[in-house]
Design a protein around this motif. Structure first.
Motif, short mmCIF file in Angstrom:
data_model
loop_
_atom_site.label_atom_id
_atom_site.label_comp_id
_atom_site.label_asym_id
_atom_site.label_seq_id
_atom_site.Cartn_x
_atom_site.Cartn_y
_atom_site.Cartn_z
N THR A 1 0.83 -1.21 0.00
CA THR A 1 0.00 0.00 0.00
C THR A 1 0.86 1.25 0.00
OG1 THR A 1 -1.77 -1.17 1.16
CG2 THR A 1 -1.84 1.22 1.23
N TYR B 1 -11.34 -3.88 -1.69
CA TYR B 1 -10.67 -3.14 -0.62
C TYR B 1 -9.45 -2.40 -1.16
CZ TYR B 1 -9.09 -2.19 4.14
OH TYR B 1 -8.72 -1.57 5.29
N VAL C 1 -9.02 1.68 -1.07
CA VAL C 1 -7.88 2.35 -0.43
C VAL C 1 -7.21 3.30 -1.40
CG1 VAL C 1 -5.56 1.96 0.51
CG2 VAL C 1 -7.46 0.54 1.27
#
Length: 418
Positions: free
Chosen positions: A281, A386, A390
């Motif tokens: 991420t 998800y 994000v």
């Protein structure tokens, strides 16, 4: 329906960059940000899909040997009544298969070679209802596991370690001996090897053997099976079914589902997935923060335009919305590109990886070293949704401060030197 001018201006700034004559889809800096977001999203989708694939393959191989739920007597004892326990567990609508078993630790000897194994006693007729392994074994081999025959089926690796093949004899050594005038002597029994099994899981193939459960009861002096194995309609409901059965069984028995038998492995996999998600991420985060530079440059270049819009009646909120739209557009385009690229690789990894191996001339996962020799992939929509969420949230959040700074520009100051 007319498009709000904030949207139109935001999209125009996204395309034009620093020069209004540019005909490209995105300005250079905005393109770099979008590509960074796309690579981050694609990397996350690919990595998590591969990890899900490994988890699925190892789980399926494990469940070919391990049943969904085991009900067994405490302290290695025997079931008080197999019929009563079977009748009670079958009342649960999730249970679709039941088979008795005997499970003990023993030694197998062949000449000077001796190996410790988990010896499992099965009912050849009922065992295929609860495990895939019994279904995969040749039916002729299972038919030879009859009461009184003392035939045995070994794991493929175990047979190689002992140097035996079908037709050879091995000695089963019971851990608890018998008391004689000469002292405590181990109980020995010759068993004929009638076949082998290959579960694809080295731990079981090298350390497990199967016999007919009544023969094992005679060898180990048991008056009943030590437990029963259950198969469920949905294996993911095993923990829930364990709780239901614990409250419905009248006998003091222990219950264990398949997640408990390999709890440390599942915890390690979940922890690794979380850490990989956090690490990857950061790639999206770095690309998203590049949007700050894009918007700061755009705001500095468009100070005169902002001042003119303010003099024409545009509110601070409208100015802020223009640049939020610009950053959000880059985030959306980058996320969509990463989604397409990630899914394309995840769903075709079985073609892409062999092609890379052929070009490079080596195999990533040699069969003689790793449990899984091919890189599997299992894209899960929950993970993908998800990841995209994000990426979009990060792209939106980083646009707020530069957009707010744009809304605070004083028109008189901006036009003073124009």
């Amino acid at each position: 329906m007319q498009t709000p001018y904030e949207w139109a201006m935001g999209w125009r700034y996204t395309r034009a960059g620093r020069t209004s004559q540019s005909k490209g889809l995105l300005s250079f800096v905005a393109s770099v940000s979008a590509i960074g977001i796309a690579l981050g999203v694609a990397a996350l989708i690919i990595v998590l899909s591969v990890m899900n694939g490994f988890q699925r393959d190892v789980r399926d191989r494990m469940l070919s040997v391990v049943s969904h739920i085991e009900v067994f007597a405490p302290q290695g004892g025997t079931l008080p009544s197999v019929e009563r326990v079977t009748e009670q567990v079958m009342h649960n609508p999730e249970v679709i298969g039941v088979a008795p078993f005997v499970s003990v630790q023993a030694l197998l000897a062949r000449g000077d070679d001796m190996r410790g194994v988990v010896l499992r006693g099965i009912d050849p007729e009922l065992e295929p209802q609860v495990t895939e392994l019994a279904s995969s074994i040749n039916q002729e081999v299972l038919n030879q596991l009859t009461p009184g025959s003392f035939h045995i089926v070994l794991g493929k690796e175990l047979a190689q370690l002992l140097g035996v093949k079908p037709g050879d004899n091995v000695t089963v050594v019971a851990p608890s001996g018998q008391v004689t005038p000469a002292g405590v002597l181990p109980r020995l029994k010759q068993a004929k090897v009638v076949g082998t099994f290959d579960s694809g899981h080295y731990e079981y193939d090298s350390g497990m053997a199967m016999m007919q459960y009544e023969d094992m009861q005679r060898i180990f002096r048991l008056d009943a099976p030590t437990g029963i194995r259950l198969k469920l309609k949905d294996l993911h409901k095993a923990p829930e079914v364990v709780q239901q059965l614990a409250s419905s069984l009248t006998d003091p028995l222990l219950l264990r589902d398949w997640t408990m038998q390999n709890r440390n492995w599942f915890i390690a996999v979940q922890m690794e997935k979380r850490m990989m998600f956090i690490i990857l991420t950061l790639i999206i985060g770095v690309a998203a923060f590049n949007l700050v530079a894009t918007l700061v440059m755009t705001v500095a270049d468009k100070r005169a335009d902002i001042a003119i819009l303010r003099t024409l009646g545009a509110t601070s909120g409208s100015i802020m919305a223009i640049f939020v739209v610009q950053g959000a557009m880059v985030g959306v385009l980058g996320t969509l590109a990463g989604l397409v690229m990630g899914l394309a690789v995840a769903y075709n990894i079985d073609v892409i990886v062999p092609a890379i191996e052929k070009v490079l001339g080596f195999q990533f996962l040699p069969k003689d070293v790793y449990l899984v020799s091919e890189i599997p992939s299992d894209p899960q929509m929950q993970d993908i949704a998800y990841i995209c969420l994000v990426a979009l949230v990060l792209a939106f959040v980083v646009t707020l401060y530069p957009s707010w700074r744009a809304s605070r520009i004083n028109p008189a100051e901006a036009l003073r030197y124009e």
